[in-house]
Write a protein that holds these residues in place. Structure first.
Motif, PDB file in Angstrom:
ATOM      1  N   ASN A  76      32.276  -6.136 -70.557  1.00  0.00           N
ATOM      2  CA  ASN A  76      32.001  -5.930 -69.125  1.00  0.00           C
ATOM      3  C   ASN A  76      31.058  -6.985 -68.553  1.00  0.00           C
ATOM      4  O   ASN A  76      30.156  -6.690 -67.766  1.00  0.00           O
ATOM      5  CB  ASN A  76      31.436  -4.514 -68.891  1.00  0.00           C
ATOM      6  N   ILE A  77      31.261  -8.245 -68.999  1.00  0.00           N
ATOM      7  CA  ILE A  77      30.436  -9.358 -68.520  1.00  0.00           C
ATOM      8  C   ILE A  77      31.239 -10.151 -67.485  1.00  0.00           C
ATOM      9  O   ILE A  77      32.369 -10.566 -67.771  1.00  0.00           O
ATOM     10  CB  ILE A  77      30.020 -10.289 -69.679  1.00  0.00           C
ATOM     11  N   ARG A  78      30.671 -10.319 -66.315  1.00  0.00           N
ATOM     12  CA  ARG A  78      31.355 -11.127 -65.293  1.00  0.00           C
ATOM     13  C   ARG A  78      31.526 -12.553 -65.820  1.00  0.00           C
ATOM     14  O   ARG A  78      30.551 -13.195 -66.218  1.00  0.00           O
ATOM     15  CB  ARG A  78      30.546 -11.123 -63.994  1.00  0.00           C
ATOM     16  N   THR A  79      32.764 -13.025 -65.841  1.00  0.00           N
ATOM     17  CA  THR A  79      33.068 -14.313 -66.454  1.00  0.00           C
ATOM     18  C   THR A  79      34.005 -15.104 -65.551  1.00  0.00           C
ATOM     19  O   THR A  79      35.047 -14.597 -65.130  1.00  0.00           O
ATOM     20  CB  THR A  79      33.736 -14.119 -67.834  1.00  0.00           C
ATOM     21  N   THR A  80      33.619 -16.339 -65.241  1.00  0.00           N
ATOM     22  CA  THR A  80      34.437 -17.213 -64.404  1.00  0.00           C
ATOM     23  C   THR A  80      34.847 -18.443 -65.213  1.00  0.00           C
ATOM     24  O   THR A  80      34.221 -18.768 -66.227  1.00  0.00           O
ATOM     25  CB  THR A  80      33.647 -17.673 -63.158  1.00  0.00           C
ATOM     26  N   VAL A  81      35.898 -19.105 -64.761  1.00  0.00           N
ATOM     27  CA  VAL A  81      36.320 -20.360 -65.373  1.00  0.00           C
ATOM     28  C   VAL A  81      36.070 -21.459 -64.353  1.00  0.00           C
ATOM     29  O   VAL A  81      36.501 -21.364 -63.193  1.00  0.00           O
ATOM     30  CB  VAL A  81      37.810 -20.324 -65.777  1.00  0.00           C
ATOM     31  N   ARG A  82      35.338 -22.477 -64.775  1.00  0.00           N
ATOM     32  CA  ARG A  82      34.953 -23.577 -63.885  1.00  0.00           C
ATOM     33  C   ARG A  82      36.155 -24.258 -63.261  1.00  0.00           C
ATOM     34  O   ARG A  82      37.069 -24.680 -63.947  1.00  0.00           O
ATOM     35  CB  ARG A  82      34.147 -24.608 -64.692  1.00  0.00           C
ATOM     36  N   LYS A  83      36.144 -24.351 -61.946  1.00  0.00           N
ATOM     37  CA  LYS A  83      37.159 -25.132 -61.242  1.00  0.00           C
ATOM     38  C   LYS A  83      36.776 -26.599 -61.342  1.00  0.00           C
ATOM     39  O   LYS A  83      35.644 -26.977 -61.040  1.00  0.00           O
ATOM     40  CB  LYS A  83      37.216 -24.700 -59.768  1.00  0.00           C
ATOM     41  N   GLN A  84      37.714 -27.422 -61.788  1.00  0.00           N
ATOM     42  CA  GLN A  84      37.410 -28.852 -61.933  1.00  0.00           C
ATOM     43  C   GLN A  84      37.621 -29.575 -60.613  1.00  0.00           C
ATOM     44  O   GLN A  84      38.610 -29.359 -59.927  1.00  0.00           O
ATOM     45  CB  GLN A  84      38.293 -29.477 -63.018  1.00  0.00           C
TER      46      GLN A  84
ATOM     47  N   LYS B  26      38.926 -12.813 -71.250  1.00  0.00           N
ATOM     48  CA  LYS B  26      39.377 -11.429 -71.291  1.00  0.00           C
ATOM     49  C   LYS B  26      38.499 -10.583 -72.218  1.00  0.00           C
ATOM     50  O   LYS B  26      38.178  -9.426 -71.913  1.00  0.00           O
ATOM     51  CB  LYS B  26      40.838 -11.387 -71.756  1.00  0.00           C
ATOM     52  N   ILE B  27      38.099 -11.159 -73.361  1.00  0.00           N
ATOM     53  CA  ILE B  27      37.226 -10.437 -74.299  1.00  0.00           C
ATOM     54  C   ILE B  27      35.868 -10.150 -73.662  1.00  0.00           C
ATOM     55  O   ILE B  27      35.348  -9.026 -73.721  1.00  0.00           O
ATOM     56  CB  ILE B  27      37.064 -11.230 -75.616  1.00  0.00           C
ATOM     57  N   LEU B  28      35.270 -11.154 -73.035  1.00  0.00           N
ATOM     58  CA  LEU B  28      33.953 -10.963 -72.411  1.00  0.00           C
ATOM     59  C   LEU B  28      34.026  -9.933 -71.290  1.00  0.00           C
ATOM     60  O   LEU B  28      33.141  -9.084 -71.156  1.00  0.00           O
ATOM     61  CB  LEU B  28      33.429 -12.299 -71.869  1.00  0.00           C
ATOM     62  N   ARG B  29      35.082 -10.020 -70.488  1.00  0.00           N
ATOM     63  CA  ARG B  29      35.225  -9.083 -69.372  1.00  0.00           C
ATOM     64  C   ARG B  29      35.581  -7.680 -69.857  1.00  0.00           C
ATOM     65  O   ARG B  29      34.960  -6.692 -69.457  1.00  0.00           O
ATOM     66  CB  ARG B  29      36.325  -9.572 -68.423  1.00  0.00           C
ATOM     67  N   GLY B  30      36.617  -7.613 -70.708  1.00  0.00           N
ATOM     68  CA  GLY B  30      37.154  -6.307 -71.098  1.00  0.00           C
ATOM     69  C   GLY B  30      36.298  -5.576 -72.108  1.00  0.00           C
ATOM     70  O   GLY B  30      35.995  -4.391 -71.944  1.00  0.00           O
ATOM     71  N   ASP B  31      35.878  -6.281 -73.154  1.00  0.00           N
ATOM     72  CA  ASP B  31      35.127  -5.629 -74.233  1.00  0.00           C
ATOM     73  C   ASP B  31      33.645  -5.477 -73.901  1.00  0.00           C
ATOM     74  O   ASP B  31      32.987  -4.548 -74.387  1.00  0.00           O
ATOM     75  CB  ASP B  31      35.262  -6.422 -75.537  1.00  0.00           C
TER      76      ASP B  31
ATOM     77  N   LEU C 202      29.325 -13.847 -78.513  1.00  0.00           N
ATOM     78  CA  LEU C 202      28.659 -14.131 -77.239  1.00  0.00           C
ATOM     79  C   LEU C 202      28.440 -12.838 -76.454  1.00  0.00           C
ATOM     80  O   LEU C 202      27.360 -12.626 -75.879  1.00  0.00           O
ATOM     81  CB  LEU C 202      29.493 -15.124 -76.420  1.00  0.00           C
ATOM     82  N   GLY C 203      29.446 -11.980 -76.449  1.00  0.00           N
ATOM     83  CA  GLY C 203      29.306 -10.694 -75.769  1.00  0.00           C
ATOM     84  C   GLY C 203      28.162  -9.873 -76.343  1.00  0.00           C
ATOM     85  O   GLY C 203      27.377  -9.266 -75.604  1.00  0.00           O
ATOM     86  N   LYS C 204      28.036  -9.865 -77.653  1.00  0.00           N
ATOM     87  CA  LYS C 204      26.946  -9.138 -78.319  1.00  0.00           C
ATOM     88  C   LYS C 204      25.586  -9.742 -77.960  1.00  0.00           C
ATOM     89  O   LYS C 204      24.620  -9.030 -77.673  1.00  0.00           O
ATOM     90  CB  LYS C 204      27.169  -9.194 -79.840  1.00  0.00           C
ATOM     91  N   LEU C 205      25.527 -11.083 -77.937  1.00  0.00           N
ATOM     92  CA  LEU C 205      24.270 -11.786 -77.639  1.00  0.00           C
ATOM     93  C   LEU C 205      23.778 -11.463 -76.230  1.00  0.00           C
ATOM     94  O   LEU C 205      22.570 -11.368 -75.986  1.00  0.00           O
ATOM     95  CB  LEU C 205      24.496 -13.298 -77.780  1.00  0.00           C
ATOM     96  N   LEU C 206      24.722 -11.280 -75.297  1.00  0.00           N
ATOM     97  CA  LEU C 206      24.365 -11.142 -73.882  1.00  0.00           C
ATOM     98  C   LEU C 206      24.374  -9.696 -73.396  1.00  0.00           C
ATOM     99  O   LEU C 206      24.196  -9.446 -72.209  1.00  0.00           O
ATOM    100  CB  LEU C 206      25.327 -11.971 -73.021  1.00  0.00           C
ATOM    101  N   GLU C 207      24.545  -8.734 -74.310  1.00  0.00           N
ATOM    102  CA  GLU C 207      24.767  -7.346 -73.874  1.00  0.00           C
ATOM    103  C   GLU C 207      23.570  -6.743 -73.133  1.00  0.00           C
ATOM    104  O   GLU C 207      23.754  -5.859 -72.299  1.00  0.00           O
ATOM    105  CB  GLU C 207      25.162  -6.466 -75.067  1.00  0.00           C
TER     106      GLU C 207
END
Length: 372
Positions: free
Chosen positions: A328-336, A321-326, A283-288
């Motif tokens: 640098n993609i801003r990534t949130t987790v949906r609050k239910q 952590k992978i998306l953010r760290g590797d 996913l990180g590669k797809l969105l780089e």
């Protein structure tokens, strides 16, 4: 076919033009109806005489009614079940937020209480996503622009709506003309919403994405991606076969180049399907090459309609952590929100007797998100 909604802007404009009535009266009528929902046409002051006869003959103040309102124990989520003129039901969900909670850049957040409304654009859906109960309904019908706007009007009586997200039942871009007309009404008088506060979510209807920025500049686009490769996407989202991932990403690249806006990427976390570390790297590669925010959505089980399981919290955080760290993609987790009233993502399933055919009508809102 019943009498039309006064909020069906194109029909009202057409009828007014044919009768030689100025269209500047239309927002005045809307404002009065919003403030006086039980009014009769004759009670609206200062309209041309010919307008009253036309309104009586052609239009209703509302073609839909609020069947029920259910508040969540979380105190911030309210679900509206709305009955349409044809007897079908759709749901709209109000989510209330306090923007002052938490910190922004180390300082208290500005702002205050605000509400986001999640609305439906169709009864049923053709997309058939396997993690979403709406897919089990099949497609029933498109909503008119007036039926879309009426959801906003009904909700506005319960809360001051600042944001609107098209993430309820249906694929908004499969009801393109009604969507565009409804959003244009929301942007004008008396609603006066900002395009920055309206988000349209799509599974990736490429030909419509190609038109969207020209027709509705400044709008937020959310894409229900849910997988980083085409074969997994097709497994969980059968409609993805019509929208190859490579072509979809090309269309999004052009959209972003033209709009200069962030794109919101929705990604539902399904245990053992799309939540492994390799998927995060893919996913990180797809969105780089994109400016995106990835919203990871913990899957909500929906009774016996799904074969999927919820990803563990550890897996979700590792993915983030992978998306953010590797990458640098801003990534949130949906609050239910609203889980106890089946108001959380993928849970909004309603079963009602249909007097016409004695079958159950299932309605589901696949996705909820707060913008900004």
């Amino acid at each position: 076919m019943g009498v039309g909604s006064i909020f069906d802007a194109a029909d009202v404009r057409t009828e007014f033009e044919k009768a030689g009535i100025s269209s500047h009266f239309i927002p005045i009528i809307w404002k009065y109806v919003i403030k006086n929902p039980n009014c009769e046409w004759d009670q609206i002051p200062d309209l041309p005489t010919s307008a009253y006869a036309l309104l009586h003959a052609k239009f209703k103040t509302f073609t839909s009614t609020v069947h029920s309102v259910i508040d969540s124990s979380d105190g911030v989520t309210t679900k509206l079940l709305i009955k349409l003129q044809n007897g079908a039901f759709v749901e709209a969900v109000i989510m209330r937020y306090d923007t002052r909670l938490g910190k922004y850049c180390g300082k208290p957040r500005p702002g205050g209480l605000r509400s986001t409304l999640c609305i439906s654009s169709q009864v049923g859906c053709k997309m058939g996503c396997k993690f979403c109960a709406t897919g089990s309904m099949g497609f029933k019908n498109n909503l008119s622009s007036g039926e879309i706007i009426e959801q906003l009007v009904h909700a506005s009586r319960l809360s001051q709506i600042r944001n609107v997200v098209f993430m309820g039942m249906g694929e908004p871009l499969n009801n393109y003309s009604a969507l565009v007309e409804a959003v244009r009404v929301m942007l004008g008088s008396p609603f006066q919403l900002s395009p920055k506060r309206i988000t349209v979510s799509t599974v990736g209807v490429i030909h419509a994405i190609n038109k969207l920025h020209k027709d509705l500049p400044g709008l937020n686009l959310a894409v229900s991606l849910h997988a980083p490769v085409q074969d997994i996407r097709c497994q969980i989202m059968p409609a993805a076969r019509a929208f190859p991932l490579e072509k979809l990403m090309d269309a999004l690249h052009v959209y972003q180049k033209n709009s200069q806006q962030k794109i919101l990427i929705e990604y539902i976390m399904l245990d053992g399907v799309n939540d492994e570390e390799q998927h995060a790297h893919q996913l990180g590669k797809l969105l780089e090459r994109f400016d995106v925010v990835v919203n990871l959505i913990p899957f909500n089980p929906i009774g016996n309609l799904s074969q999927f399981r919820t990803s563990s919290e550890e897996k979700v955080l590792r993915f983030q952590k992978i998306l953010r760290g590797d990458n640098n993609i801003r990534t949130t987790v949906r609050k239910q929100m609203g889980q106890d009233i089946s108001g959380a993502c993928g849970q909004l399933v309603v079963s009602l007797p249909d007097k016409l055919n004695q079958k159950s009508v299932l309605t589901d809102i696949e996705d909820l998100v707060s913008t900004r």
